[in-house]
Design a protein around this motif. Sequence first.
Motif, PDB file in Angstrom:
ATOM      1  N   VAL A 152     -12.868 -24.852  38.304  1.00 21.86           N
ATOM      2  CA  VAL A 152     -11.959 -25.636  37.456  1.00 21.86           C
ATOM      3  C   VAL A 152     -11.073 -26.498  38.336  1.00 21.86           C
ATOM      4  N   ASN A 153     -10.621 -25.913  39.460  1.00 13.15           N
ATOM      5  CA  ASN A 153      -9.697 -26.640  40.323  1.00 13.15           C
ATOM      6  C   ASN A 153     -10.308 -27.842  41.018  1.00 13.15           C
ATOM      7  N   GLU A 158     -11.268 -36.822  35.604  1.00 11.65           N
ATOM      8  CA  GLU A 158     -11.563 -37.207  34.216  1.00 11.65           C
ATOM      9  C   GLU A 158     -12.242 -36.063  33.461  1.00 11.65           C
ATOM     10  N   GLN A 159     -12.951 -35.194  34.184  1.00 12.97           N
ATOM     11  CA  GLN A 159     -13.553 -34.025  33.520  1.00 12.97           C
ATOM     12  C   GLN A 159     -12.479 -32.966  33.259  1.00 12.97           C
ATOM     13  N   ALA A 194     -18.800 -30.904  33.020  1.00 18.84           N
ATOM     14  CA  ALA A 194     -17.860 -29.891  33.504  1.00 18.84           C
ATOM     15  C   ALA A 194     -18.404 -28.494  33.223  1.00 18.84           C
ATOM     16  N   MET A 195     -18.928 -28.299  32.006  1.00 18.95           N
ATOM     17  CA  MET A 195     -19.380 -26.960  31.619  1.00 18.95           C
ATOM     18  C   MET A 195     -20.596 -26.530  32.411  1.00 18.95           C
ATOM     19  N   ALA A 196     -21.441 -27.508  32.785  1.00 21.85           N
ATOM     20  CA  ALA A 196     -22.608 -27.147  33.597  1.00 21.85           C
ATOM     21  C   ALA A 196     -22.118 -26.557  34.922  1.00 21.85           C
ATOM     22  N   LYS A 197     -21.048 -27.142  35.483  1.00 10.93           N
ATOM     23  CA  LYS A 197     -20.504 -26.627  36.754  1.00 10.93           C
ATOM     24  C   LYS A 197     -19.888 -25.249  36.566  1.00 10.93           C
TER      25      LYS A 197
ATOM     26  N   PRO B   7     -25.765 -23.613  19.703  1.00  8.38           N
ATOM     27  CA  PRO B   7     -24.612 -24.503  19.640  1.00  8.38           C
ATOM     28  C   PRO B   7     -24.521 -25.357  20.911  1.00  8.38           C
ATOM     29  N   ALA B   8     -24.033 -26.586  20.757  1.00  8.76           N
ATOM     30  CA  ALA B   8     -23.822 -27.458  21.911  1.00  8.76           C
ATOM     31  C   ALA B   8     -22.686 -26.879  22.748  1.00  8.76           C
ATOM     32  N   ASP B   9     -22.678 -27.229  24.037  1.00 12.37           N
ATOM     33  CA  ASP B   9     -21.606 -26.763  24.922  1.00 12.37           C
ATOM     34  C   ASP B   9     -20.223 -27.043  24.358  1.00 12.37           C
TER      35      ASP B   9
END
Lengths: 206, 214
Positions: A152-153, A158-159, A194-197, B7-9
Amino acid sequence: MYALCGSGWGAVPVIAQPIQRVPKASDLLEWMRAVTERADREAFARLFEHFAPRLIAFFARAGLPRDAAEEVAQETMIAVWTKARLYNSAEAGVSTWIYTIARNARIDRLRREGRRSKLETEVAAEDDEGFDMSGEDSLLALERDERVRSAVNVLPIEQAEVVRMSFFAEKPHAEIARELGIPLGTVKSRLRLAMAKIRAAWEIEQ
Amino acid sequence: MTAHRHPADETLVAYAAGTLGAGPRLVVETHLGGCSCCRKHVRAFEAIGGALLESEAVEQSPSDLLSRTWARIEGLPKRPRAAAALSPEPYPGAPELLRHCTIGPWRFVQPGLRIAMVTPPGENEASAMLMRVSAGRRMPKHTHDGMEFTQVLSGVFYDASGRYRTGDYIEADDEVDHQPVADEEQDCICLAAIEGRLRLTSFVGRWAQTVLGF
């Protein structure tokens, strides 16, 4: 588990300790374990000292007025005490678990404005066995949370912005898009990147 | 149009963040109940919440907050409350999560389609609905005002975008104009909700409007 043990409230130090240090995740786990296994009031006081101010700041950032933020922080900590036995240290670090309690307390608050709280009266049932916190799994969960925190850090700004807005603002993504003046598709794609990371950080097993 | 079996992320993030409305939250939770992969993703996203909480600046909090909290804890009933009674199964084999909801009677909407309104636990108004489409029947053609969230609880349906089986989850945005059809083999039961606040009347009204064409 619910029975309160130990001396009266007077014995618990109310004033913050003179030397403030940020406890490590492993300290939090140890205190949580003491609360779960022995209903240890002093350990709870330490968790309280660490989390209550953060919860208040967190709720205030999410839009609750100061007094409501304080109250929901209290409700969160009450649920931490009464539901301690439902904490599974192999699944989540202490901060993450308390976050989920806080999230639910806030949902509950928004839902019942004016109605009586259900949250704090839901005490873990007597026959809830509790989870083993001694194992290696607990450490893996702590490390996993640590990796997510680092991920997260280091998110590009922008993400990080859309992630924060998703967590703090009671807003659909369309509104986030309007506020930032970018297309909805861009909000979603930033969030997905972001979520993939985050997922990658969470899933790597050492 | 978007269609997903999971569900999408961004939906799972909204779930983890606690910002989904009651109806969509119930639909996502029903999916999570049967999908360990999505549960894992949600846990990863909840860890973001943990990290954000940990990184909050520490503000001065009232010095008596802990003693007031103890007082509230002392005031709690000493015994756990009896678990609330489960409501009857709306159909045989319904997930237990649904039995914690208040479910209205099945209502006839048109031949081959019945709906029952669902009020999630702790809520005081219906925000989701169960749809039962008879084998081989079509649902009315419809579009959405906002995102629509659907979990297939039993049976199979298909539309232009594909086939959806028991356990599948579909989310469709407001640009979708589709007409799902239940598989020939058996009735299809879905749990559905749309974004935003719903009222029973508007929900039934919306269906009546589509069905009766006024």
